[in-house]
Design an enzyme around this catalytic site. Structure first.
Site, PDB file in Angstrom:
ATOM      1  N   THR A 198       0.835  -1.201   0.000  1.00 20.10           N
ATOM      2  CA  THR A 198       0.000   0.000   0.000  1.00 20.10           C
ATOM      3  C   THR A 198       0.868   1.249   0.000  1.00 20.10           C
ATOM      4  O   THR A 198       0.573   2.232  -0.700  1.00 20.10           O
ATOM      5  CB  THR A 198      -0.952   0.012   1.205  1.00 20.10           C
ATOM      6  OG1 THR A 198      -1.672  -1.225   1.251  1.00 20.10           O
ATOM      7  CG2 THR A 198      -1.931   1.162   1.112  1.00 20.10           C
ATOM      8  N   ASP A 199       1.942   1.236   0.765  1.00 25.87           N
ATOM      9  CA  ASP A 199       2.884   2.348   0.749  1.00 25.87           C
ATOM     10  C   ASP A 199       3.479   2.543  -0.641  1.00 25.87           C
ATOM     11  O   ASP A 199       3.578   3.672  -1.137  1.00 25.87           O
ATOM     12  CB  ASP A 199       4.017   2.099   1.747  1.00 25.87           C
ATOM     13  CG  ASP A 199       3.663   2.517   3.165  1.00 25.87           C
ATOM     14  OD1 ASP A 199       2.742   3.334   3.333  1.00 25.87           O
ATOM     15  OD2 ASP A 199       4.305   2.033   4.110  1.00 25.87           O
TER      16      ASP A 199
END
Length: 426
Positions: A198-199
Site C-alpha cells: 500500500t505504501d
C-alpha cells in the site's frame, strides 16, 4: 513542461557511461516525508532527474535509518549503521538536516520551499501548521508550489486525525480479506502481502499526481495541494475484486493462490516444490492439457471453456495436481514453455537475482557509497529511450549535503551556514 529552476550542479556517483540529463532535470523537490510512501515518490522523481532534497531531523533522520538489521557493510564486513530499509527508498537524493522545532529551522525550510517546485510531506493532518509549513502558508510565499500531502486517511473524514500504517491499510482496505488460504483449508486466515504494498502504490500514485499538477501549472502558472490517503489508494487498487462486489454483488473471499475468474491459474505441486501455471484462455488450456499428457481434458465438457472450468474448479485442480507431482519444477517449466503455456517457478529473492533474464535486464545495480566500496540496489524499472534513468547518488548519509544545498538553493555564505550549525538549527 517548462521548469522554472535549474538544478544545481553536483558530482554523480561512479558509473559507466556519460551522465545524461534526466526527463525531470531542473525540477526541485523538497522531500519532508519519512518511512516509505513519500520517500518512494521522492526516489522515483529523483531517478527521473529531479533534484530531490531530503529534509531530516538532526541526529536521527528518517525513522527507517534505524530499521535494521540488515545494515550496509563496510569494506571489512562490519555494519555501518546504514539500514537496508532506508537504502531501498532514498537513492539519488541529497540530505539536509533542519530542526523544525526551532523558529529558525522553520524559516529555513520556508525559504527552501520558496525555491521548490514540489514539496512532499507525510505528517499527520495539521502537523505542519504549527510550523507555518502547511499548504496555505507556503502557497503565500510560492503560489507555483505543488504540495503533496500523504496521510493514512486523508485530510478530511472522521478518521483524518488517525495515524496510518501500511499493515493497517491492508486490513481496513480489504486486501487481507483476499490474501491467504481459504476458510477450511490448512493455514487458513487473512495475511498481509510480504512487502508494504500500500505504501509503494501510494508512492506511485503520488508521483503521477505530482506530474499531473505540474502539467496543470504549465497551463495556469498555479500550484495546488494534493491530498493522498493510503486507505483511498488501497481501495482503488482492489481493481477487479472491488468491481466484483460493486457490479456483481459478490463479496470476494480468500482463495489462496487461485484466481476467482480463471482456471487453472495458481500454483501446483511438483516433485521438488511448486510451479505456477497461468492459463488465460481456452487455447492456452488446450496446450496445457497436451503438455500434461492429458489432451482429452480440453474437450471434456466440464473443462472445455473457462466458465465451465471455474464451475468445476475443484475437480480439474485435483486432476492437474495428480500429474504435476510426477516431475520436477524445472522439467515442467521446460515442457510448458516449449508448448507455449505461461508458467514459472516460485522464486526466493536470491533466485530472482540469479535469473538470467533478470540479469540481462540489469535489475541489480551497484553504487559507490562513502562507507562501503559499493551498495547493491534494485534498479528503477522505467526504460526511457531518450532520457534514461541515471543513478547519480547512493542513498545519502544524514545531513551530507546540508551546506551544499543551502549554498546552491539559497546562496548562503559560509558564515551564515556556520551560524546555523553553531545554533543547532542544522
Amino acid at each position: 513542461m517548462s521548469i522554472e529552476h535549474k538544478s544545481a550542479s553536483f558530482e554523480p556517483a561512479s558509473m559507466s557511461g556519460p551522465l545524461q540529463q534526466g526527463a525531470l532535470a531542473g525540477l526541485r523537490v523538497l522531500d519532508l516525508s519519512r518511512v516509505l510512501a513519500g520517500p518512494w515518490a521522492g526516489q522515483l522523481l529523483a531517478d527521473l532527474g529531479a533534484d530531490v532534497i531530503k529534509v531530516e531531523r538532526p541526529g536521527t533522520g528518517d525513522d527507517t535509518r534505524t530499521w535494521g538489521p540488515p545494515w550496509l557493510a563496510d569494506a571489512d564486513g562490519d555494519a555501518t549503521g546504514e539500514s537496508a530499509y532506508y537504502m531501498s527508498a532514498n537513492r539519488n537524493k541529497r540530505s539536509v538536516t533542519v530542526d523544525l522545532s526551532q523558529p529558525e529551522g522553520q524559516a529555513l525550510v520556508k525559504q527552501l520551499a520558496s525555491k521548490a517546485d514540489v514539496l512532499i510531506e507525510n505528517f499527520k493532518v495539521g502537523g505542519l501548521s504549527q510550523y507555518g509549513l502547511d499548504y496555505a502558508s507556503l502557497d503565500e510565499v510560492n503560489p507555483r508550489l505543488v504540495y503533496c500531502s500523504i496521510t493514512g486517511f486523508g485530510q478530511t473524514g472522521p478518521y483524518a486525525p488517525r495515524a496510518g500504517y501500511d499493515f493497517l491499510m491492508q486490513g481496513m482496505g480489504g486486501l487481507m480479506s483476499l490474501t491467504g488460504r481459504a476458510d477450511g483449508a490448512d493455514g487458513e486466515g487473512p495475511l498481509k502481502v510480504g512487502v508494504a504494498l500500500t505504501d509503494i502504490m501510494t508512492g506511485l500514485y503520488a508521483t503521477v499526481a505530482i506530474q499531473a499538477a505540474l502539467a496543470h501549472r504549465e497551463r495556469t502558472c498555479k500550484g495546488q495541494h494534493i491530498d493522498l490517503a493510503l486507505l483511498d489508494v488501497q481501495i482503488a487498487c482492489l481493481a477487479n475484486q472491488a468491481a466484483s462486489y460493486l457490479i456483481g454483488g459478490v463479496v470476494p473471499k480468500r482463495m489462496g493462490n487461485a484466481h476467482p475468474s480463471i482456471v487453472p491459474y495458481q500454483d501446483f505441486p511438483t516433485a521438488d516444490g511448486y510451479m505456477i501455471i497461468a492459463v488465460g484462455n481456452d487455447g492456452q488450456f488446450a496446450k496445457c492439457c497436451a503438455a500434461l499428457g492429458r489432451p482429452e481434458w480440453s474437450s471434456d465438457e466440464r473443462f472445455a471453456r473457462n466458465p465451465q472450468r471455474v464451475k468445476h474448479r475443484d475437480e480439474l485442480i485435483a486432476l492437474i495436481c495428480g500429474v504435476t507431482a510426477g516431475r520436477t519444477t524445472g522439467e515442467w517449466i521446460s515442457i510448458m514453455e516449449a508448448a507455449g503455456v505461461p508458467c514459472g517457478p516460485v522464486n526466493t529473492i536470491d533466485k530472482v537475482f540469479e535469473d538470467a533474464h533478470v540479469q540481462s535486464r540489469e535489475m541489480r545495480i551497484e553504487m559507490a557509497h562513502p562507507l562501503s566500496e559499493n551498495v547493491s540496489l534494485v534498479a528503477n524499472p522505467i526504460r526511457l529511450s531518450e532520457s534514461p534513468v541515471q543513478y547519480r547518488h547512493a542513498p545519502p548519509m544524514l545531513g551530507a549535503h546540508t551546506e551544499e544545498v543551502l549554498d546552491a538553493w539559497l546562496d548562503m555564505s559560509g558564515a551564515e551556514i556556520e551560524a546555523l550549525r553553531h545554533n543547532r538549527i542544522i
